[in-house]
Design a protein around this motif. Sequence first.
Motif, PDB file in Angstrom:
ATOM      1  N   LYS A   1       0.810  -1.221   0.000  1.00 61.40           N
ATOM      2  CA  LYS A   1       0.000   0.000   0.000  1.00 61.40           C
ATOM      3  C   LYS A   1       0.840   1.267   0.000  1.00 61.40           C
ATOM      4  O   LYS A   1       0.491   2.261  -0.661  1.00 61.40           O
ATOM      5  CB  LYS A   1      -0.966   0.008   1.176  1.00 61.40           C
ATOM      6  CG  LYS A   1      -2.090  -1.015   1.061  1.00 61.40           C
ATOM      7  CD  LYS A   1      -3.027  -0.928   2.250  1.00 61.40           C
ATOM      8  CE  LYS A   1      -4.168  -1.940   2.136  1.00 61.40           C
ATOM      9  NZ  LYS A   1      -5.074  -1.899   3.296  1.00 61.40           N
ATOM     10  N   ALA A   2       1.958   1.283   0.738  1.00 59.86           N
ATOM     11  CA  ALA A   2       2.775   2.501   0.820  1.00 59.86           C
ATOM     12  C   ALA A   2       3.364   2.866  -0.535  1.00 59.86           C
ATOM     13  O   ALA A   2       3.310   4.028  -0.959  1.00 59.86           O
ATOM     14  CB  ALA A   2       3.882   2.319   1.860  1.00 59.86           C
ATOM     15  N   SER A   3       3.908   1.888  -1.240  1.00 55.61           N
ATOM     16  CA  SER A   3       4.493   2.181  -2.556  1.00 55.61           C
ATOM     17  C   SER A   3       3.416   2.575  -3.557  1.00 55.61           C
ATOM     18  O   SER A   3       3.640   3.442  -4.413  1.00 55.61           O
ATOM     19  CB  SER A   3       5.276   0.966  -3.068  1.00 55.61           C
ATOM     20  OG  SER A   3       4.419  -0.160  -3.219  1.00 55.61           O
ATOM     21  N   ILE A   4       2.224   1.966  -3.455  1.00 55.90           N
ATOM     22  CA  ILE A   4       1.115   2.327  -4.343  1.00 55.90           C
ATOM     23  C   ILE A   4       0.673   3.766  -4.070  1.00 55.90           C
ATOM     24  O   ILE A   4       0.411   4.538  -5.004  1.00 55.90           O
ATOM     25  CB  ILE A   4      -0.058   1.345  -4.164  1.00 55.90           C
ATOM     26  CG1 ILE A   4       0.305  -0.017  -4.765  1.00 55.90           C
ATOM     27  CG2 ILE A   4      -1.331   1.885  -4.815  1.00 55.90           C
ATOM     28  CD1 ILE A   4      -0.733  -1.090  -4.534  1.00 55.90           C
ATOM     29  N   ALA A   5       0.626   4.150  -2.791  1.00 52.05           N
ATOM     30  CA  ALA A   5       0.223   5.515  -2.433  1.00 52.05           C
ATOM     31  C   ALA A   5       1.221   6.540  -2.949  1.00 52.05           C
ATOM     32  O   ALA A   5       0.832   7.594  -3.490  1.00 52.05           O
ATOM     33  CB  ALA A   5       0.067   5.631  -0.921  1.00 52.05           C
ATOM     34  N   LYS A   6       2.510   6.263  -2.819  1.00 52.92           N
ATOM     35  CA  LYS A   6       3.530   7.189  -3.305  1.00 52.92           C
ATOM     36  C   LYS A   6       3.441   7.343  -4.812  1.00 52.92           C
ATOM     37  O   LYS A   6       3.562   8.448  -5.354  1.00 52.92           O
ATOM     38  CB  LYS A   6       4.917   6.685  -2.896  1.00 52.92           C
ATOM     39  CG  LYS A   6       5.199   6.810  -1.406  1.00 52.92           C
ATOM     40  CD  LYS A   6       6.476   6.096  -1.017  1.00 52.92           C
ATOM     41  CE  LYS A   6       7.684   6.728  -1.694  1.00 52.92           C
ATOM     42  NZ  LYS A   6       8.953   6.086  -1.247  1.00 52.92           N
ATOM     43  N   GLU A   7       3.195   6.251  -5.489  1.00 56.92           N
ATOM     44  CA  GLU A   7       3.064   6.301  -6.944  1.00 56.92           C
ATOM     45  C   GLU A   7       1.783   7.012  -7.362  1.00 56.92           C
ATOM     46  O   GLU A   7       1.757   7.735  -8.358  1.00 56.92           O
ATOM     47  CB  GLU A   7       3.087   4.877  -7.492  1.00 56.92           C
ATOM     48  CG  GLU A   7       3.045   4.792  -9.005  1.00 56.92           C
ATOM     49  CD  GLU A   7       3.140   3.352  -9.487  1.00 56.92           C
ATOM     50  OE1 GLU A   7       2.286   2.952 -10.312  1.00 56.92           O
ATOM     51  OE2 GLU A   7       4.046   2.636  -9.031  1.00 56.92           O
ATOM     52  N   PHE A   8       0.723   6.820  -6.578  1.00 56.45           N
ATOM     53  CA  PHE A   8      -0.572   7.432  -6.916  1.00 56.45           C
ATOM     54  C   PHE A   8      -0.502   8.953  -6.777  1.00 56.45           C
ATOM     55  O   PHE A   8      -0.969   9.694  -7.647  1.00 56.45           O
ATOM     56  CB  PHE A   8      -1.658   6.867  -6.009  1.00 56.45           C
ATOM     57  CG  PHE A   8      -3.033   7.415  -6.268  1.00 56.45           C
ATOM     58  CD1 PHE A   8      -3.819   6.904  -7.288  1.00 56.45           C
ATOM     59  CD2 PHE A   8      -3.541   8.451  -5.498  1.00 56.45           C
ATOM     60  CE1 PHE A   8      -5.078   7.408  -7.538  1.00 56.45           C
ATOM     61  CE2 PHE A   8      -4.802   8.971  -5.737  1.00 56.45           C
ATOM     62  CZ  PHE A   8      -5.575   8.451  -6.766  1.00 56.45           C
ATOM     63  N   ILE A   9       0.077   9.442  -5.683  1.00 51.83           N
ATOM     64  CA  ILE A   9       0.138  10.881  -5.437  1.00 51.83           C
ATOM     65  C   ILE A   9       1.255  11.535  -6.241  1.00 51.83           C
ATOM     66  O   ILE A   9       1.168  12.693  -6.644  1.00 51.83           O
ATOM     67  CB  ILE A   9       0.316  11.156  -3.927  1.00 51.83           C
ATOM     68  CG1 ILE A   9      -0.884  10.613  -3.159  1.00 51.83           C
ATOM     69  CG2 ILE A   9       0.474  12.639  -3.663  1.00 51.83           C
ATOM     70  CD1 ILE A   9      -2.209  11.233  -3.549  1.00 51.83           C
ATOM     71  N   ASP A  10       2.312  10.791  -6.482  1.00 56.34           N
ATOM     72  CA  ASP A  10       3.449  11.254  -7.276  1.00 56.34           C
ATOM     73  C   ASP A  10       4.097  12.481  -6.613  1.00 56.34           C
ATOM     74  O   ASP A  10       4.406  12.459  -5.433  1.00 56.34           O
ATOM     75  CB  ASP A  10       2.988  11.556  -8.706  1.00 56.34           C
ATOM     76  CG  ASP A  10       4.144  11.636  -9.684  1.00 56.34           C
ATOM     77  OD1 ASP A  10       5.222  11.112  -9.357  1.00 56.34           O
ATOM     78  OD2 ASP A  10       3.978  12.219 -10.768  1.00 56.34           O
ATOM     79  N   LYS A  11       4.253  13.570  -7.357  1.00 55.51           N
ATOM     80  CA  LYS A  11       4.984  14.734  -6.857  1.00 55.51           C
ATOM     81  C   LYS A  11       4.157  15.615  -5.918  1.00 55.51           C
ATOM     82  O   LYS A  11       4.697  16.567  -5.341  1.00 55.51           O
ATOM     83  CB  LYS A  11       5.482  15.576  -8.044  1.00 55.51           C
ATOM     84  CG  LYS A  11       6.449  14.825  -8.956  1.00 55.51           C
ATOM     85  CD  LYS A  11       6.848  15.687 -10.136  1.00 55.51           C
ATOM     86  CE  LYS A  11       7.801  14.932 -11.057  1.00 55.51           C
ATOM     87  NZ  LYS A  11       8.207  15.741 -12.243  1.00 55.51           N
ATOM     88  N   ASP A  12       2.879  15.327  -5.786  1.00 56.41           N
ATOM     89  CA  ASP A  12       2.015  16.168  -4.954  1.00 56.41           C
ATOM     90  C   ASP A  12       1.895  15.640  -3.539  1.00 56.41           C
ATOM     91  O   ASP A  12       0.988  16.033  -2.805  1.00 56.41           O
ATOM     92  CB  ASP A  12       0.617  16.253  -5.583  1.00 56.41           C
ATOM     93  CG  ASP A  12       0.665  16.904  -6.956  1.00 56.41           C
ATOM     94  OD1 ASP A  12       1.447  17.852  -7.125  1.00 56.41           O
ATOM     95  OD2 ASP A  12      -0.083  16.458  -7.840  1.00 56.41           O
ATOM     96  N   ILE A  13       2.790  14.767  -3.126  1.00 56.14           N
ATOM     97  CA  ILE A  13       2.651  14.121  -1.821  1.00 56.14           C
ATOM     98  C   ILE A  13       2.858  15.100  -0.666  1.00 56.14           C
ATOM     99  O   ILE A  13       2.441  14.849   0.460  1.00 56.14           O
ATOM    100  CB  ILE A  13       3.637  12.943  -1.713  1.00 56.14           C
ATOM    101  CG1 ILE A  13       3.177  11.967  -0.631  1.00 56.14           C
ATOM    102  CG2 ILE A  13       5.062  13.425  -1.465  1.00 56.14           C
ATOM    103  CD1 ILE A  13       3.887  10.635  -0.674  1.00 56.14           C
ATOM    104  N   ASP A  14       3.468  16.244  -0.922  1.00 58.47           N
ATOM    105  CA  ASP A  14       3.701  17.230   0.143  1.00 58.47           C
ATOM    106  C   ASP A  14       2.554  18.223   0.272  1.00 58.47           C
ATOM    107  O   ASP A  14       2.634  19.189   1.022  1.00 58.47           O
ATOM    108  CB  ASP A  14       5.011  17.982  -0.124  1.00 58.47           C
ATOM    109  CG  ASP A  14       4.999  18.698  -1.466  1.00 58.47           C
ATOM    110  OD1 ASP A  14       4.193  18.284  -2.335  1.00 58.47           O
ATOM    111  OD2 ASP A  14       5.775  19.650  -1.646  1.00 58.47           O
ATOM    112  N   LYS A  15       1.442  17.986  -0.460  1.00 59.13           N
ATOM    113  CA  LYS A  15       0.305  18.912  -0.441  1.00 59.13           C
ATOM    114  C   LYS A  15      -0.945  18.247   0.119  1.00 59.13           C
ATOM    115  O   LYS A  15      -2.039  18.408  -0.407  1.00 59.13           O
ATOM    116  CB  LYS A  15       0.020  19.425  -1.851  1.00 59.13           C
ATOM    117  CG  LYS A  15       1.213  20.096  -2.525  1.00 59.13           C
ATOM    118  CD  LYS A  15       0.898  20.474  -3.959  1.00 59.13           C
ATOM    119  CE  LYS A  15       2.104  21.073  -4.650  1.00 59.13           C
ATOM    120  NZ  LYS A  15       1.817  21.419  -6.073  1.00 59.13           N
ATOM    121  N   LEU A  16      -0.785  17.497   1.197  1.00 62.00           N
ATOM    122  CA  LEU A  16      -1.885  16.678   1.700  1.00 62.00           C
ATOM    123  C   LEU A  16      -2.342  17.064   3.104  1.00 62.00           C
ATOM    124  O   LEU A  16      -2.943  16.249   3.794  1.00 62.00           O
ATOM    125  CB  LEU A  16      -1.467  15.199   1.681  1.00 62.00           C
ATOM    126  CG  LEU A  16      -1.271  14.591   0.293  1.00 62.00           C
ATOM    127  CD1 LEU A  16      -0.607  13.235   0.389  1.00 62.00           C
ATOM    128  CD2 LEU A  16      -2.606  14.472  -0.429  1.00 62.00           C
TER     129      LEU A  16
END
Length: 488
Positions: A114-129
Amino acid sequence: MNERASISIERSEKRKVIMENPNEASRGSSSTAPAIIVDESERSTVVMERPPKWLLPILVALEPHQPETKEHIHKVPPFLHGIEKHKGCFDPMMVSIGPYHHGKKELEEVEKLKASIAKEFIDKDIDKLDWFEEVARNARLCYDADANDNNDDNNSNNNNDGKFTRMMFLDGCFILHFIWCMGKNKLNETKLRAHQLPFVLGDLFLLENQLPFLVLQALMDFKGSISDWEDCIQKFVTNSRLNLDGSSHLTSFKINDRHPHLLHLLHKVLAAGEEKIEFQKKLGHTFRSVIELKTGGIEFKKSESGRLKDVELQVHRCYADLFLPQLVIDDLAKAKLLNLVAYEACPNGPTDDSIVTSYICFLDALIDHAEDVKKLRSQQILINLLGSDQEVADLFNELARKLVPSPSNYTTVMDQIEDCYTSKWFKWAREIRSTHFSSPLTAVASIVAAVIIILTFAQAYFAVFPRGGGGGDENRRTPKPSRKIHYS
């Protein structure tokens, strides 16, 4: 006793306080002093006659909570969970979603993805959550309180580590990633092995394994096009239904509509159709099996839609056609049907008269033995991927245990079936079939006998009425006298 004794009751919308008389203890239980009820929400005071002591706990008891919101995700009702033959049908086999089954060891393999899927899903916008914390707080209200004890972000034992929020985020990304890959036919990008795919697909439609749709909505709004997501979810739910045909008749839905969860969307697809409130007109008749109805002149045909409400009886002179929607019966069908039934049994379940529950009971009434399944299978009404026809018959007998159909579903068509079966025309046709057409040999003999009778009748007719006329003397021609030649 100078202080007043009081009992406070907290409610969702208002607070009431019953004030007991301060001198009650000194006067004993025979006091007739009035009880004072203060409604703090309205700032009003109601004085009522002193009730008996045995009645006081009833008056101050907590009122029932307001009905749960449609987004609330309940656990499976005990009357279904307690059936031994249903064991395992409500528990995920490959992936946990939400708090009810979170942390099970047998589900760790997919949990680690799940963690790797989440990082791939959000991509570069992971710091805007930062906004997701508010989404998770709203999502927590959709689960039973006891399910959040071990996932409480405010629990001091968890050091405010945001465990529940993280779970909502990981599960939401996993579901949307899986739906996207399925919708775009990119199964190799799911990060799952081939044998895991059907089990994950089944797990996402378990009642206790649901994620509040508001979480998915928030992530879809954040990532991707709404129209693309609507198309993917439509395909995903459509392909997960229990039939193969009728996709053009299925109900569409919008992402921004108020949906509780994915199981609700599956139920909406299956139960869609014109709402028909049909109250029972007759009582006490015994419903009949497929084979018995067939011998009575009622044939079974597959309806063109995939909606469970589309059951119709078309009555002709001496026979009738009963149209039924198609169902695919495989290893996962039992779990899917039972979880739809469990959803209908929830306090916040769908308000369409338990269509899935009623249809299971309807099929159980039609199916007694393997021969009944064989007949429905021959008409493509049942697609048997489970095994023998007897296994399917046993399955529906198991599914219907402890289920009570809604009185407003299928009652009219059942009455129509009974009326047809018992009508004099159907009885007459049934007697002819059983006497003269019960087997190919008797059918040929009956046809030959009928031909002989017809030929005998024709021969007798033409003997009385020759082809030259109609048989009357007045129509007979008088023969001309033969010309005689006289010789002198």
